[in-house]
Design an enzyme around this catalytic site. Structure first.
Site, PDB file in Angstrom:
ATOM      1  N   HIS A  77      11.802 -22.174  10.146  1.00 57.76           N
ATOM      2  CA  HIS A  77      12.866 -21.237  10.516  1.00 57.76           C
ATOM      3  C   HIS A  77      13.735 -21.868  11.589  1.00 57.76           C
ATOM      4  O   HIS A  77      13.231 -22.430  12.557  1.00 57.76           O
ATOM      5  CB  HIS A  77      12.277 -19.927  11.052  1.00 57.76           C
ATOM      6  CG  HIS A  77      13.357 -18.952  11.400  1.00 57.76           C
ATOM      7  ND1 HIS A  77      13.939 -18.130  10.456  1.00 57.76           N
ATOM      8  CD2 HIS A  77      14.014 -18.717  12.556  1.00 57.76           C
ATOM      9  CE1 HIS A  77      14.892 -17.427  11.031  1.00 57.76           C
ATOM     10  NE2 HIS A  77      14.957 -17.751  12.304  1.00 57.76           N
ATOM     11  N   ASP A 158      12.894  -4.273  11.395  1.00 62.63           N
ATOM     12  CA  ASP A 158      13.760  -5.339  11.913  1.00 62.63           C
ATOM     13  C   ASP A 158      15.129  -5.295  11.245  1.00 62.63           C
ATOM     14  O   ASP A 158      16.144  -5.531  11.899  1.00 62.63           O
ATOM     15  CB  ASP A 158      13.129  -6.717  11.721  1.00 62.63           C
ATOM     16  CG  ASP A 158      14.092  -7.791  12.191  1.00 62.63           C
ATOM     17  OD1 ASP A 158      14.389  -7.805  13.408  1.00 62.63           O
ATOM     18  OD2 ASP A 158      14.596  -8.566  11.367  1.00 62.63           O
ATOM     19  N   ARG A 165      21.565  -4.138  16.686  1.00 59.69           N
ATOM     20  CA  ARG A 165      21.739  -5.079  17.803  1.00 59.69           C
ATOM     21  C   ARG A 165      23.025  -5.874  17.639  1.00 59.69           C
ATOM     22  O   ARG A 165      23.735  -6.149  18.606  1.00 59.69           O
ATOM     23  CB  ARG A 165      20.535  -6.046  17.871  1.00 59.69           C
ATOM     24  CG  ARG A 165      19.274  -5.387  18.387  1.00 59.69           C
ATOM     25  CD  ARG A 165      18.064  -6.287  18.180  1.00 59.69           C
ATOM     26  NE  ARG A 165      18.244  -7.591  18.754  1.00 59.69           N
ATOM     27  CZ  ARG A 165      17.740  -8.728  18.258  1.00 59.69           C
ATOM     28  NH1 ARG A 165      17.007  -8.698  17.163  1.00 59.69           N
ATOM     29  NH2 ARG A 165      17.946  -9.871  18.850  1.00 59.69           N
ATOM     30  N   SER A 180      11.889 -10.340  16.295  1.00 62.37           N
ATOM     31  CA  SER A 180      12.642 -10.184  15.051  1.00 62.37           C
ATOM     32  C   SER A 180      12.297 -11.321  14.088  1.00 62.37           C
ATOM     33  O   SER A 180      11.954 -11.094  12.920  1.00 62.37           O
ATOM     34  CB  SER A 180      14.140 -10.186  15.384  1.00 62.37           C
ATOM     35  OG  SER A 180      14.923 -10.345  14.242  1.00 62.37           O
ATOM     36  N   LYS A 184       9.256 -11.213  10.608  1.00 65.72           N
ATOM     37  CA  LYS A 184       9.578 -11.549   9.220  1.00 65.72           C
ATOM     38  C   LYS A 184       8.742 -12.735   8.732  1.00 65.72           C
ATOM     39  O   LYS A 184       8.269 -12.751   7.599  1.00 65.72           O
ATOM     40  CB  LYS A 184      11.073 -11.869   9.100  1.00 65.72           C
ATOM     41  CG  LYS A 184      11.937 -10.615   9.230  1.00 65.72           C
ATOM     42  CD  LYS A 184      13.421 -10.927   9.254  1.00 65.72           C
ATOM     43  CE  LYS A 184      13.856 -11.515  10.551  1.00 65.72           C
ATOM     44  NZ  LYS A 184      15.270 -11.448  10.853  1.00 65.72           N
TER      45      LYS A 184
HETATM   46  N1  URA Z   1      17.608 -14.152  13.793  1.00 68.34           N
HETATM   47  C1  URA Z   1      16.862 -13.071  13.546  1.00 68.34           C
HETATM   48  O1  URA Z   1      16.308 -12.910  12.473  1.00 68.34           O
HETATM   49  N2  URA Z   1      16.721 -12.168  14.534  1.00 68.34           N
HETATM   50  C2  URA Z   1      17.298 -12.290  15.745  1.00 68.34           C
HETATM   51  O2  URA Z   1      17.131 -11.448  16.582  1.00 68.34           O
HETATM   52  C3  URA Z   1      18.092 -13.423  15.975  1.00 68.34           C
HETATM   53  C4  URA Z   1      18.217 -14.338  14.975  1.00 68.34           C
END
Ligand code: URA
Length: 418
Positions: A77, A158, A165, A180, A184
């Site tokens: 990621h 999320d 957000r 966040s 995932k």
């Molecule tokens: N990427 C995400 O999935 N969440 C965040 O809060 C920031 C970047």
């Protein structure tokens, strides 16, 4: 809870479970969650609160399980950057090394691009894949990698919270970003994870200290959940590679898979691949797999598995405009944020979730920091279907390009820490 956090208090496990669940079910209103998120931005969360918040977001949906696959699972990621197309060559490369790569990706928002937007510029390619089909693709030794959209049931808390957000100035918070991302990735069911935490003007976090803190929190959350996790800190002051924009970045990724491509994209792809292969417990050098064409074979198969045609011509924008060097010297700055905002204004990105992006829009960079340039030579080519966008893009580049006759220092390193 809002006033407790506003005044610097700590939330209990039960409070966190309740508010995340209540928000997912619509009992906690958006304005209340926005206020709580803003209080968290200012007051932060302890490690315990962050871990519980992450667990509550995972529990808001279902958790995938790939432990029965015949190959080790590993994912990557990136916290997001300009020109960050690394997933495109990386996922098939690591699959060609013998791992299964289940990569749930997102669409771009603001100045950073989204992997799904890039891949969607390939004619026929589909981001939506069922879990059953994911398993089939991951089990197939000729493919082994799937890059797709997260289903509605993966950390739904999320999804709702991130949308909120994004429009309430509450993205830039280490506990909120860490929870966040990791909710995932943990729910996705990967056994190992390599994080590419970006540092610099085009990243969420501009300082090395901030990025190191984010990386540390994410690695701890991963390890606590049983996911073998490492993080690299990498520079994002200047865009990666020589393109920013969807189809332009696909073309550059294919160059990397064909054994060419820009040096920084190749370096980061191989560095992350080595980490992923090691985390997956495989003993193979990804450089060999890239150079002998096996990674390219896996790319073709990965694109076909999701309906795409790897041989189809990529979309091209209808209009271009060239930005030329204003003086002779050395290019010392090509600011990632400036280039990212310009590419976004050209149509490569979206301002609101759900908007369409232009596949052909974006920026080609003909020089990178450290290169000598001559006054009048092309520095950037801007691509768009909507020529009215050129003025806004050029305005975004104001101050982003610096040419000096005697540069004080060399361009910095790409890999800043592990
Ligand atoms: N990427 C995400 O999935 N969440 C965040 O809060 C920031 C970047």
């Amino acid at each position: 809870m809002i006033t407790a956090k506003r005044d610097g208090g700590e939330l209990s496990d039960a409070q966190i479970d309740w508010v995340v669940d209540g928000f997912t079910r619509g009992i906690v209103a958006d304005e209340q969650m926005s206020a709580l998120a803003m209080a968290i931005v200012w007051r932060g969360m302890t490690r315990r609160e962050t871990a519980r918040w992450t667990a509550a977001m995972i529990a808001s949906g279902s958790r995938m399980d790939f432990t029965d696959l015949p190959r080790p699972t590993v994912d990557k990621h990136s916290t997001g950057g300009v020109g960050d197309k690394i997933t495109l060559p990386l996922a098939p490369l690591v699959a060609a090394c013998g791992a299964a790569v289940p990569q749930l990706s997102g669409r771009g928002l603001g100045h950073t691009g989204g992997t799904l937007d890039k891949l969607e510029s390939i004619p026929g390619w589909q981001a939506d894949v069922t879990v059953a089909r994911m398993r089939e693709i991951l089990s197939d030794p000729a493919t082994g990698a799937v890059v797709c959209a997260a289903g509605a049931d993966l950390a739904p808390a999320d999804k709702r919270l991130y949308a909120l957000r994004d429009v309430t100035g509450t993205v830039e918070s280490i506990p909120l970003i860490a929870s966040s991302i990791m909710s995932k990735k943990i729910a996705e069911g990967t056994a190992a994870l390599v994080l590419d935490v970006k540092v610099g003007s085009g990243a969420f976090l501009e300082t090395l200290d901030g990025a190191r803190e984010l990386a540390t929190v994410m690695v701890e959350l991963g390890r606590d959940a049983g996911v073998r996790t490492v993080a690299l800190l990498t520079a994002m002051d200047t865009p990666l590679g020589r393109t920013a924009g969807n189809a332009l970045e696909v073309a550059e990724s294919v160059e990397v898979l064909a054994g060419g491509g820009p040096a920084d994209v190749v370096e980061l792809t191989l560095t992350l691949a080595r980490e992923m292969v090691a985390q997956a417990g495989l003993n193979i050098d990804p450089a060999d797999v890239l150079s002998d064409g096996r990674a390219m074979d896996h790319w073709r198969s990965m694109i076909q598995a999701q309906g795409g045609d790897p041989d189809a011509a990529l979309p091209v924008a209808r209009h271009t405009e060239v930005v030329k060097a204003e003086s002779t010297g050395v290019l010392t700055r090509l600011d990632a944020m400036g280039v990212g905002v310009a590419a976004w204004r050209l149509g490569a990105g979206r301002a609101r979730q759900g908007e369409k992006v232009q596949a052909g829009a974006g920026i080609e960079m003909h020089a990178k920091p450290g290169d000598s340039v001559v006054a009048g030579q092309p520095l950037l080519t801007l691509h768009t279907d909507t020529p009215d966008a050129f003025a806004g893009a050029v305005a975004a580049l104001d101050g982003a390009v610096v040419i000096e006759s005697a540069p004080a220092s060399e361009p910095g390193e790409l890999i800043l820490g592990r």
